[in-house]
Design an enzyme around this catalytic site. Sequence first.
Site, mmCIF file in Angstrom:
data_model
loop_
_atom_site.group_PDB
_atom_site.id
_atom_site.type_symbol
_atom_site.label_atom_id
_atom_site.label_comp_id
_atom_site.label_asym_id
_atom_site.label_seq_id
_atom_site.Cartn_x
_atom_site.Cartn_y
_atom_site.Cartn_z
ATOM 1 N N HIS A 1 -2.605 -1.561 6.865
ATOM 2 C CA HIS A 1 -2.632 -1.661 5.390
ATOM 3 C C HIS A 1 -2.663 -0.090 4.940
ATOM 4 O O HIS A 1 -3.774 0.209 4.722
ATOM 5 C CB HIS A 1 -3.625 -2.809 4.683
ATOM 6 C CG HIS A 1 -3.496 -2.702 3.256
ATOM 7 N ND1 HIS A 1 -3.161 -3.910 2.660
ATOM 8 C CD2 HIS A 1 -3.588 -1.744 2.454
ATOM 9 C CE1 HIS A 1 -3.004 -3.975 1.313
ATOM 10 N NE2 HIS A 1 -3.463 -2.458 1.130
ATOM 11 N N GLY B 1 -0.953 4.925 -9.909
ATOM 12 C CA GLY B 1 0.079 4.930 -10.863
ATOM 13 C C GLY B 1 -0.271 4.181 -11.756
ATOM 14 O O GLY B 1 0.226 4.029 -13.082
ATOM 15 N N GLU B 2 -1.554 3.293 -11.811
ATOM 16 C CA GLU B 2 -1.967 2.655 -12.986
ATOM 17 C C GLU B 2 -2.343 3.368 -14.190
ATOM 18 O O GLU B 2 -2.506 2.685 -15.235
ATOM 19 C CB GLU B 2 -3.285 1.730 -12.428
ATOM 20 C CG GLU B 2 -3.019 0.727 -11.093
ATOM 21 C CD GLU B 2 -3.398 1.306 -9.902
ATOM 22 O OE1 GLU B 2 -3.186 2.312 -9.957
ATOM 23 O OE2 GLU B 2 -3.656 0.419 -9.079
ATOM 24 N N HIS C 1 -2.833 -9.331 -1.286
ATOM 25 C CA HIS C 1 -3.960 -8.703 -1.753
ATOM 26 C C HIS C 1 -4.909 -9.511 -2.723
ATOM 27 O O HIS C 1 -4.090 -10.186 -3.536
ATOM 28 C CB HIS C 1 -3.220 -7.580 -2.781
ATOM 29 C CG HIS C 1 -4.061 -6.920 -3.752
ATOM 30 N ND1 HIS C 1 -4.674 -5.880 -3.761
ATOM 31 C CD2 HIS C 1 -4.584 -7.478 -5.088
ATOM 32 C CE1 HIS C 1 -5.280 -5.564 -4.802
ATOM 33 N NE2 HIS C 1 -5.254 -6.668 -5.640
ATOM 34 N N HIS D 1 -8.684 -7.406 1.569
ATOM 35 C CA HIS D 1 -9.738 -6.896 0.336
ATOM 36 C C HIS D 1 -10.497 -8.418 0.294
ATOM 37 O O HIS D 1 -11.011 -8.403 -1.027
ATOM 38 C CB HIS D 1 -9.048 -6.517 -0.862
ATOM 39 C CG HIS D 1 -7.857 -5.790 -0.828
ATOM 40 N ND1 HIS D 1 -7.910 -4.618 0.204
ATOM 41 C CD2 HIS D 1 -6.722 -5.596 -1.417
ATOM 42 C CE1 HIS D 1 -6.783 -3.968 -0.092
ATOM 43 N NE2 HIS D 1 -5.853 -4.542 -1.028
ATOM 44 N N ASP E 1 -6.467 0.647 3.539
ATOM 45 C CA ASP E 1 -6.088 0.543 2.152
ATOM 46 C C ASP E 1 -5.846 2.168 1.941
ATOM 47 O O ASP E 1 -5.919 2.235 0.809
ATOM 48 C CB ASP E 1 -6.895 0.022 1.061
ATOM 49 C CG ASP E 1 -6.064 -0.239 -0.046
ATOM 50 O OD1 ASP E 1 -4.974 -0.379 -0.272
ATOM 51 O OD2 ASP E 1 -7.040 -0.594 -1.042
ATOM 52 N N SER F 1 -5.143 3.908 -4.541
ATOM 53 C CA SER F 1 -5.909 4.235 -5.432
ATOM 54 C C SER F 1 -7.095 3.381 -5.477
ATOM 55 O O SER F 1 -7.014 2.292 -5.131
ATOM 56 C CB SER F 1 -5.270 4.127 -7.134
ATOM 57 O OG SER F 1 -4.714 2.704 -7.374
#
Length: 397
Positions: free
Chosen positions: A71, A79-80, A205, A234, A293, A297
């Site tokens: 992952h 980008g959030e 996810h 996660h 991960d 972000s």
Amino acid sequence: MRRIDSREAGLLTLLRVGSIFAPEPLEATDILMAGGRIVALGRDMEIPAGWPLRVVEARELIAVPAFIDQHVHVTGGGGEGGCGTRCPEITAHEIASMGIGTVVGVLGTDSISRSPADLLAKVRGLRAEGIAAYMYTGAYRVPPPTLTGDLQRDLAWIPEVIGLGEIAISDHRSSQPRQDEIERLVSDVRVGAMLAGKRGICHFHLGDGARGLEPLRRLLTETEIPADQVIPTHVNRHHALLEEAADYALTFGASVDVTAFDDAGDDGLSGFGAVSRLLARGVPVARITMSSDCNGSLPEFDAQGAYIGMRVARNTALVADWQRLVREGVLPMEQALGLLAGNVARVLGLEESKGHLAIGFEADVTLLDGDLQPRQTFVAGKCLFDANGREGTPPPA
């Protein structure tokens, strides 16, 4: 002492190490690599003079299967918070320096400014640099973006595509997919993978929403989909989800993926803490994997769900959490290696060539020092990282 037959000759690299965990401990201390594969394992091998051979003397190091990270936001996540919060791409050096030889690239929230085509290009670029790189088609959203316009075609016709992911569930950033949509996606991937001769996993996810793993529990209860088709990741996002993940793994004989969060404020939710808890709950170690991960972000949101800040995840926590599991005696070396190698290879359908040091397997080897720190990483027999700038030497004449 074994003498190598001339038929095994080629452009050879001989690793002379202190010990080998394959992941089981071996009597051998020499690994001979040729053509990207392991061609011999032994002790004090004799190589005929004049053969095209590079010898790496590393008697103080431990050889283990190179790690596999399933992952990785290889093109950068984020980008959030707008275009200024897009995370950077990862480099081949950053991957190999952590002892990682194989990665699976993934898109996340942003599949607008980044696309499966961007991801494929990055994966092929990493391959050109020597990293064994694959990708999931799709992203958070449903219906998922694809390369060919169809999930089954992506799996059948694109060699680098090994599954679908990361589809977001139980998260305010997901598309809130209905149960029938989840079932259709997984079914399409299963058939496409069968046509391609791949495992074709669906990488889900998990957010911190109240529904948790319920959509996947329903999937495995109400359909004929086998548990090894679906991998939730996660699962250590919060304690209740981790407990649910343990029950899910035990109920369905399923595998779960722990994220080595490098911002885990609660040690019980770190990669180390999560694996320790799953083991304490009776989940077999073979059903647990860890991933980083990295280059995704680490966004922060307020109580109303508004974005307030972000950091970039790294893959250093992955190796640090794994090291701690061994150092503190939670798992012996041979079992702990499964979390980053053998178990991951099985989950991804790569177990016939990766995750083990054996004759015929790909020559993906990581050399660790006494503190379990990666010092050299070989992928397909090529050295991609050397902490000491060590050079191979020709054999004595």
